[in-house]
Enzyme design. Sequence first.
Site, PDB file in Angstrom:
ATOM      1  N   ASP A 159      69.378  34.037  -1.773  1.00 14.64           N
ATOM      2  CA  ASP A 159      69.635  34.102  -0.342  1.00 14.64           C
ATOM      3  C   ASP A 159      71.024  33.552  -0.023  1.00 14.64           C
ATOM      4  O   ASP A 159      71.406  32.494  -0.533  1.00 14.64           O
ATOM      5  CB  ASP A 159      68.559  33.293   0.394  1.00 14.64           C
ATOM      6  CG  ASP A 159      68.687  33.385   1.894  1.00 14.64           C
ATOM      7  OD1 ASP A 159      68.572  34.500   2.427  1.00 14.64           O
ATOM      8  OD2 ASP A 159      68.897  32.338   2.535  1.00 14.64           O
ATOM      9  N   ASP A 194      65.579  41.725   7.237  1.00 13.51           N
ATOM     10  CA  ASP A 194      66.676  41.242   8.074  1.00 13.51           C
ATOM     11  C   ASP A 194      67.189  42.259   9.080  1.00 13.51           C
ATOM     12  O   ASP A 194      68.040  41.922   9.910  1.00 13.51           O
ATOM     13  CB  ASP A 194      67.850  40.792   7.193  1.00 13.51           C
ATOM     14  CG  ASP A 194      67.615  39.431   6.559  1.00 13.51           C
ATOM     15  OD1 ASP A 194      67.000  38.574   7.218  1.00 13.51           O
ATOM     16  OD2 ASP A 194      68.030  39.222   5.408  1.00 13.51           O
ATOM     17  N   GLU A 219      72.200  38.355  -2.256  1.00  9.56           N
ATOM     18  CA  GLU A 219      72.240  38.951  -0.919  1.00  9.56           C
ATOM     19  C   GLU A 219      73.688  38.957  -0.427  1.00  9.56           C
ATOM     20  O   GLU A 219      74.141  38.061   0.261  1.00  9.56           O
ATOM     21  CB  GLU A 219      71.361  38.151   0.059  1.00  9.56           C
ATOM     22  CG  GLU A 219      71.337  38.770   1.454  1.00  9.56           C
ATOM     23  CD  GLU A 219      70.977  37.780   2.548  1.00  9.56           C
ATOM     24  OE1 GLU A 219      70.804  38.214   3.698  1.00  9.56           O
ATOM     25  OE2 GLU A 219      70.875  36.570   2.256  1.00  9.56           O
TER      26      GLU A 219
END
Length: 479
Positions: free
Chosen positions: A208, A321, A238
Site C-alpha cells: 500500500d 479505491d 500500488e
Amino acid sequence: MQIQTPDWVKHAVFYQIFPDRFARSQRKITNYGPVLEDWEAPPTLQGCKGGNLWGITDSLDYLQELGVTAIYLNPIFQAASNHRYNTHDYYQVDPLLGGNEAFRELLKAVHERNMKLILDGVFNHVGRGFFFFHDVVENGPYSPWVDWFTIHDWPIAPYVGDQPANYECWGGFRAMPELNHENPAVREYIMQVAEYWLRQGIDGWRLDVPHCIEVAGFWQEFRDRVKTINPNAYIVGEIWRDARQWLDGTQFDGVMNYLFAEATVAFVAGDRVNRDLATDAEYHPYPAIDAATYGERIQNLLQLYPWEIQLTQLNLLDSHDVARMNSLVGEDWASVELATLLMLTFPGAPCIYYGNEVGLVGAHDPDCRRAFPPQDWWRKDILAKHKQLISLRHQYSALRTGEYRLLYSKEMVYIFARTDERAELVVAVNAGTVPTCISLDNLPLYTATQQVLYGRGQATWSDNRLTVEIPSRSGMILG
C-alpha cells in the site's frame, strides 16, 4: 543485471477481495455478539457487514470454477475499521474475520487447490490503536516509542477533529499516523512482519502507498529479505503512474496497472464514462480516445518496463479505491465485456475485483465496496463471458506470455496478435457503433488463424489476407 520475477504470476488470474464484503460464513466468529449491518443494505463508511475468512474458504469452489488461481486480500490484520488500513496489530488477524485460526484454514485450503494468496502490506502508516502509537498518546514525549513517529508539538491530538493533526499522518487523516522509517527499529519491525507471514506460507505482498516510504534502500532490503524466504514470492506495489523507479528489478515485481485501465476504459467506453465517478486525482479513464490513440498508449506502456516485468504486472479495470467500472460506464455491458476481453488477453496477470464478474455496481467509496450479491441478483451473461475468457487464457500460453503485436488501429477498431511457439491468436475489438469488415494483408503469421474462439464475428483467410467481420460494440478471438 538480469531481472527475475515469479513465474507463477505470469500464468495467474487474480481475484481481489475486500474481506468484510465478500462472504459471511455461518460459523460463529465471536461470543460477543457484534452488531453488523444488513448484508444487502448500502455500505457505510464505518459499518461492518461481517464478511470473514471462513466465508472465503467456503467460496473457493466458486472461485476455482471461475478460473481464479490467486487471491489478493485487502488488509486482514486487527484494526478499528472495515477497511483495516489502520493496523493495530500486524501479528493478529482481525477477530471479526475469524482470527489467526480462520486465516490458517484459508491458507491451507488455498494451497491444497494449487492456488496462491497474497496479503495487503500497509507499512507506511498504522492506526491510532497500534501499541507503539497508543503508548505515545498515553505518555507523550516520555514514551519509549516516541521516535517511531514524527511529532510536531505536544500534547498530541489524535482525536481533536477541529484542529490539524500535530503529527505526520497519511493524507492528513489523523486515524493513520505515519511511521518514521528513518528509525532503524521501525524498518526492522516492518521487515520482520513481512518475513513472519511469508514463513506462515503466504505467496507475496501487495504494498500500500509504497511511494510514501522514501528512505534510500528500504524497498531493496525488503525485496532481499522477502526473496530470501521465498524466491517465488510476488511483490506488487500500488503505484498509479509511471513506476520505472520501482521496477528496476531490485524492488517490486510489478505494480497495479492503472495506466492500462485508464487507456482501456477510455477506448471501449469513450463518452459513456461518467466523469463524476472518475474524480480521483491519479485516475483518468477519459477523455474518449480512438483506436489509434489507444494503440499508441498501449505501445508506450509495453515499452515502459522490461518484458519480464510486463509479464508480472497486476492488470485491473477497477479496485476498492475507485468507482467500479460497471457503474463508471453507466452499466453499458458492451463496454464491460470489451474491457474484460482486452484485460484477459494482455501481458501480465489480470485481476478481477470481487463481484465485477456478476455485474456488481458501485460508485465512490464506500459504494464501490458493496457486499457480494446473492445469486438471484447475478448477471449470468457477464459471469459466463468471464468464465469463457479466463478459460481461453488458461488454455493458450500465447495469451499469457506470448509476444504482443499490434496489427491494426484505426477509427474504433483495434486488432492485435498474441503469438508463441504453440499458437497464434488474433484479438479484434470494434468499439464503434457500426459493424465493420477489415482485411489485413501480409500478416507476420505462420498459420491461417481463422477459427472464432470467442465472440460473434466471422473470419476468412485467403492468399495471406485475413478478413474479419466484427459486429458493432463487440470483440472476438481467433485461433
